[in-house]
Scaffold this active site. Structure first.
Site, PDB file in Angstrom:
ATOM      1  N   ILE A   1       0.832  -1.206   0.000  1.00 57.14           N
ATOM      2  CA  ILE A   1       0.000   0.000   0.000  1.00 57.14           C
ATOM      3  C   ILE A   1       0.867   1.257   0.000  1.00 57.14           C
ATOM      4  O   ILE A   1       1.985   1.265   0.537  1.00 57.14           O
ATOM      5  CB  ILE A   1      -0.946   0.007   1.222  1.00 57.14           C
ATOM      6  CG1 ILE A   1      -2.071   1.043   1.030  1.00 57.14           C
ATOM      7  CG2 ILE A   1      -0.179   0.240   2.514  1.00 57.14           C
ATOM      8  CD1 ILE A   1      -3.234   0.822   1.971  1.00 57.14           C
TER       9      ILE A   1
ATOM     10  N   ALA B   1       9.127   7.024  -3.178  1.00 51.64           N
ATOM     11  CA  ALA B   1       8.796   5.622  -3.394  1.00 51.64           C
ATOM     12  C   ALA B   1       8.684   5.349  -4.888  1.00 51.64           C
ATOM     13  O   ALA B   1       8.328   6.227  -5.677  1.00 51.64           O
ATOM     14  CB  ALA B   1       7.479   5.272  -2.699  1.00 51.64           C
TER      15      ALA B   1
ATOM     16  N   CYS C   1       4.165   0.843   2.187  1.00 55.70           N
ATOM     17  CA  CYS C   1       4.884  -0.185   1.432  1.00 55.70           C
ATOM     18  C   CYS C   1       5.182  -1.416   2.280  1.00 55.70           C
ATOM     19  O   CYS C   1       6.088  -2.191   1.987  1.00 55.70           O
ATOM     20  CB  CYS C   1       6.178   0.374   0.841  1.00 55.70           C
ATOM     21  SG  CYS C   1       5.909   1.740  -0.293  1.00 55.70           S
TER      22      CYS C   1
END
Length: 269
Positions: free
Chosen positions: A120, A190, A221
């Site tokens: 996520i 990210a 993550c």
């Protein structure tokens, strides 16, 4: 954005074509500055661009048997921000979203399961999101090289602001206090990439000046033991930064690393 790469087999494109049947590499990068845009329409737009490139590659493969001239494939870069959005990849854990539907609504956030891998992540205003839809056959068909290029473009951009950013072994993305043994490693960018037949999808998310409290509603993550930061937090009160400014600093670094030429599209109005 989850730290994940998904690579599909080349299938129809796996056999080497004769050199004279291959189009010359096209390193023109069509840049579109979309501004603040909803996540789902932007995701669909990415997929449309990817599908168009894949269709050209399939036609070029078929043209080998007919002697037709191959058609160059296009490369795109979408630069944007999103409203408050959480996305979960195919291998992610739903429990890493810590908000229920009512809480999502209260935070004016949306949640989407998407077709990348990984866990996520959060997108929101103040975060520079870049979606390169590239045919890596125009550059270098190596997904690990490509990820390092994206990271390096961000590292060089942050260096322009006096920040020493780098990589942590085994963790895709860009970090501060990244050196081994550093007491407080913090993720500032990210990456999450999908690749099909060497055509890329998704990209990077660089925290410029977002509301970092939104990261507190997920396990970013899937990483539980490291913090998330932003350019604005690291600079403190020394200067203010905008997504538009950082975008302009990052683009030349990415073009240089890709050895690409910029083809600008008008800014969204």
């Amino acid at each position: 954005m989850a730290s994940f790469v998904e690579q599909f087999p080349p299938q129809l494109l796996d056999a080497a074509a004769p050199d004279d049947a291959r189009p010359a590499p096209n390193r023109l990068l069509h840049v579109q500055r979309l501004g603040l845009v909803d996540y789902v329409p932007t995701w669909k737009f990415q997929e449309q661009l990817m599908d168009a490139t894949l269709a050209i590659k399939v036609r070029n493969r078929a043209a080998e048997t007919t002697g037709e001239a191959p058609q160059p494939t296009l490369n795109h870069l979408l630069l944007c921000e999103h409203p408050h959005t959480y996305t979960l990849g195919k291998s992610g854990k739903p429990e890493h979203l810590l908000l229920d539907e009512a809480a999502l609504a209260a935070h004016e956030a949306s949640f989407h399961r998407i077709n990348r891998g990984g866990d996520i992540t959060y997108h929101g205003p103040g975060q520079l999101v870049g979606y390169p839809i590239l045919d890596l056959d125009n550059f270098r068909p190596d997904i690990h090289w490509y990820l390092r290029v994206l990271e390096e473009a961000v590292i060089r951009t942050l260096a322009d602001y006096g920040l020493n950013a780098g990589r942590i072994a085994g963790l895709t993305g860009v970090w501060l206090d990244w050196e081994e043994g550093a007491p407080n490693p913090r993720k500032i960018c990210a990456l999450g990439v999908k690749c099909s037949r060497w055509v890329t999808l998704h990209g990077f998310a660089l925290n410029v000046n977002p509301d970092l409290s939104y990261f507190g509603h997920i396990v970013p993550c899937g990483i539980t033991d490291k913090a998330v930061t932003s350019l604005a937090r690291e600079l403190g009160s020394t200067r203010s930064v905008s997504v538009a400014e950082v975008q302009e600093r990052l683009l030349p670094h990415l073009l240089a690393l890709l050895e690409a030429t910029n083809s600008e599209e008008p800014a969204a109005t």
